[in-house]
Design an enzyme around this catalytic site. Structure first.
Site, PDB file in Angstrom:
ATOM      1  CD  GLU A 154      -7.522   2.205   6.021  1.00 35.83           C
ATOM      2  OE1 GLU A 154      -6.852   1.337   6.598  1.00 35.83           O
ATOM      3  OE2 GLU A 154      -7.113   2.811   5.018  1.00 35.83           O
TER       4      GLU A 154
ATOM      5  CD  GLU B 251      -2.503   1.232   2.742  1.00 37.05           C
ATOM      6  OE1 GLU B 251      -3.492   1.977   2.832  1.00 37.05           O
ATOM      7  OE2 GLU B 251      -2.136   0.478   3.671  1.00 37.05           O
TER       8      GLU B 251
END
Length: 260
Positions: free
Chosen positions: A247, A148
């Site tokens: 998120e 990520e």
């Protein structure tokens, strides 16, 4: 739409083990977590309590981070951290065990900040070895390691999709690991100045996971100016079939009002 609630950033007014049930009560069938323990290798009782909180709530664990260190203090992963490689390898086995028992197959490996006195080349070499080891471990349960790009961490070296994809390509070429994919967090990519629409056009079918938050503020969809709905729809059109992880930061009382 298959949404997953990240219970490490949402529902934080509740004790951690109550959050899966709260997500279920809010209408969601899947949850994910950053590493939810203080140690890389927690005790059996801790593991059992965590796993029961998920199974008792009747939700699917759709994603789990490897231990990333002390996140509130600024740590962002152990993958490239010289001096903690054995700890990361031990954590890999624990993560794979949780995944095997709960049917989770997506595992986020934060790369780690640059270290003073250690060359980037040495850190990248270690990262390649650790990512390959993680990929081999979770491959046994049909799992995928996610990599990520992250914003807000000045010493974190992966800022764009291409940064992460270069690492993935290196690991594949050096070790043959095929189960490492990009985690496309639309918030982080946007804040870092990446062309999210172009990333979607080039790589959506290859995404291992999508996470969303609006910008500015990392709030719920609709609190900022990102075209999240368009980006999600286009990713689906181009072949992404996985969860959309929520998120973002939002108080419990209004966490999911945007769905109305």
């Amino acid at each position: 739409m298959s949404y997953s609630v990240n219970c490490s950033i949402l529902l934080t007014e509740l004790p951690l083990l109550e959050r899966p049930a709260a997500a279920k009560a809010a209408g969601f069938d899947a949850v994910e977590f950053w590493w939810p323990f203080a140690a890389s290798v927690p005790g059996d009782a801790e593991l059992t309590r965590f796993e029961r909180a998920i199974t008792d709530a009747g939700v699917q664990l759709s994603g789990l981070n490897f231990n990333a260190g002390d996140m509130p203090a600024g740590d962002r992963g152990l993958v490239s951290w010289q001096g903690r490689s054995s700890e990361f390898r031990d954590n890999v086995d624990v993560v794979a065990g949780i995944g095997g028992r709960l049917g989770c197959t997506s595992f986020n490996a934060l790369y780690g900040n640059r270290q003073d006195g250690i060359s980037p080349e040495a850190q990248d070499e270690l990262a390649s070895q650790n990512l390959a080891a993680a990929a081999a471990a979770v491959a046994r349960i049909g799992g995928t390691v996610l990599l990520e790009p992250v914003s807000g961490a000045p010493r974190y070296p992966l800022l764009t999709a291409d940064d992460a994809l270069r690492v993935i390509s290196r690991v594949q070429e050096e070790t043959g690991a095929e189960n490492i994919k990009l985690l496309a967090d639309f918030y982080h990519l946007s804040v870092n100045g990446d062309d999210v629409a172009a990333v979607i056009e080039r790589h959506a079918k290859e995404f291992g996971h999508i996470q969303i938050a609006d910008s500015p503020g990392r709030g719920a969809p609709g609190t900022g100016g990102l075209p999240l709905g368009d980006w999600i729809a286009r990713s689906r059109q181009l072949g992404y079939e996985g969860y959309i992880s929520l998120e973002y930061k939002e108080p419990l009382a209004t966490a999911f009002d945007w769905r109305a």
